[in-house]
Design a protein around this motif. Structure first.
Motif, PDB file in Angstrom:
ATOM      1  N   MET A  57     -40.383 -44.131  36.493  1.00 16.06           N
ATOM      2  CA  MET A  57     -41.537 -43.256  36.279  1.00 16.06           C
ATOM      3  C   MET A  57     -41.420 -42.433  35.000  1.00 16.06           C
ATOM      4  N   PHE A  58     -40.250 -42.448  34.371  1.00 12.48           N
ATOM      5  CA  PHE A  58     -40.050 -41.670  33.149  1.00 12.48           C
ATOM      6  C   PHE A  58     -39.026 -42.383  32.264  1.00 12.48           C
ATOM      7  N   PRO A  59     -38.988 -42.047  30.964  1.00  9.64           N
ATOM      8  CA  PRO A  59     -38.011 -42.689  30.072  1.00  9.64           C
ATOM      9  C   PRO A  59     -36.591 -42.308  30.468  1.00  9.64           C
ATOM     10  N   CYS A  60     -35.851 -43.259  30.988  1.00 10.88           N
ATOM     11  CA  CYS A  60     -34.504 -43.004  31.517  1.00 10.88           C
ATOM     12  C   CYS A  60     -33.473 -43.752  30.674  1.00 10.88           C
ATOM     13  N   THR A  61     -32.395 -43.084  30.319  1.00 14.15           N
ATOM     14  CA  THR A  61     -31.362 -43.702  29.495  1.00 14.15           C
ATOM     15  C   THR A  61     -30.432 -44.553  30.358  1.00 14.15           C
TER      16      THR A  61
END
Length: 258
Positions: A57-61
């Motif tokens: 749901m979000f930019p995750c590293t």
């Protein structure tokens, strides 16, 4: 002599009963501790897997994914040691799968997608899930960092990313609610939310003046505030100037003679 022997036997029997009760109580305490710890490890497993499932749901590293996979693996290993023989095989298979996933992440170059392209979900329920996921993720990486399982530089970077995402969600939510309130002609509530969003943005802007998101949202909030003020002016009733002029004309016009 016989009486003494009877007393000795009774004493031995009492000691045996006491010893058996003590062993049973110790065994019960050990079993209760085992179950409590197994439940704790399962809770860690479930929570971490839930966070991992929501990282899309979000930019995750890849650093965060690696931390989450390792945390799940450690909990699965502990659960395997504490579980019944019938459950051990399930945890063993899970650990093997996690080993493969961790090895795959470690051999690939680290991925750190930009958060500039992040967009807030349209669904309120999804927004709530996202907010809860980021909150849980922050608690997890802090716990892993405190245990010495996370590099300090990586931890600081991930903390900054989470804070930035939470800021974006907070500001975007306030501006979205302000637009909805303005559409419903609830101008007071709309102006209040925009003002609050501007105050938040200006506070953060003093700390990170070069953040393009902050500058963009400040301009967006100012434009929305201007639209609200214009809508308030348009909604106000027209002044009764024409009626007053008619009343004056009627007062000073020549009187008719009958």
């Amino acid at each position: 002599m016989a009486f003494t022997l009877v007393l000795v036997l009774i004493g031995a029997l009492l000691l045996l009963v006491i010893g058996i009760n003590a062993l049973q109580q110790q065994k019960q305490r050990a079993e209760a501790l085992r179950r409590t710890e197994l439940a704790r490890q399962r809770a860690i497993l479930d929570e971490t897997e839930e966070v991992l499932a929501n990282t899309g749901m979000f930019p995750c590293t890849s650093h965060v994914n690696l931390v989450l996979y390792k945390r799940i693996k450690e909990a699965a290993q502990q659960a395997r040691l504490l579980s019944n023989p019938s459950q051990k095989s399930d945890y063993e298979r899970r650990v093997l799968d996690l080993d493969a996933m961790i090895a795959n992440l470690q051999k690939n170059p680290p991925q750190q997608p930009s958060i500039e392209n992040f967009r807030l979900p349209d669904n309120d329920r999804q927004i709530l899930v996202l907010v809860q996921t980021l909150k849980k993720l922050r608690a997890i990486i802090r716990d892993e960092h405190n245990k010495g399982k996370m590099d300090p530089a990586i931890f600081a970077n991930e903390e900054t990313r989470i804070s930035s995402l939470q800021l974006r969600i907070n500001v975007d939510s306030m501006l979205s609610r302000a637009r909805s309130s303005c559409y419903m002609k609830q101008y007071g509530s709309s102006r209040q939310m925009v003002t609050k969003a501007l105050a938040t943005l200006n506070t953060i802007k003093g700390q990170t003046p070069n953040d393009p998101f902050i500058s963009r949202k400040v301009e967006e909030a100012k434009q929305l505030l201007e639209e609200i003020n214009n809508a308030v002016k348009m909604a106000q009733p027209a002044p009764a100037k024409a009626k007053e002029e008619d009343d004056i004309d009627m007062l000073f016009q020549p009187k008719k003679k009958w």
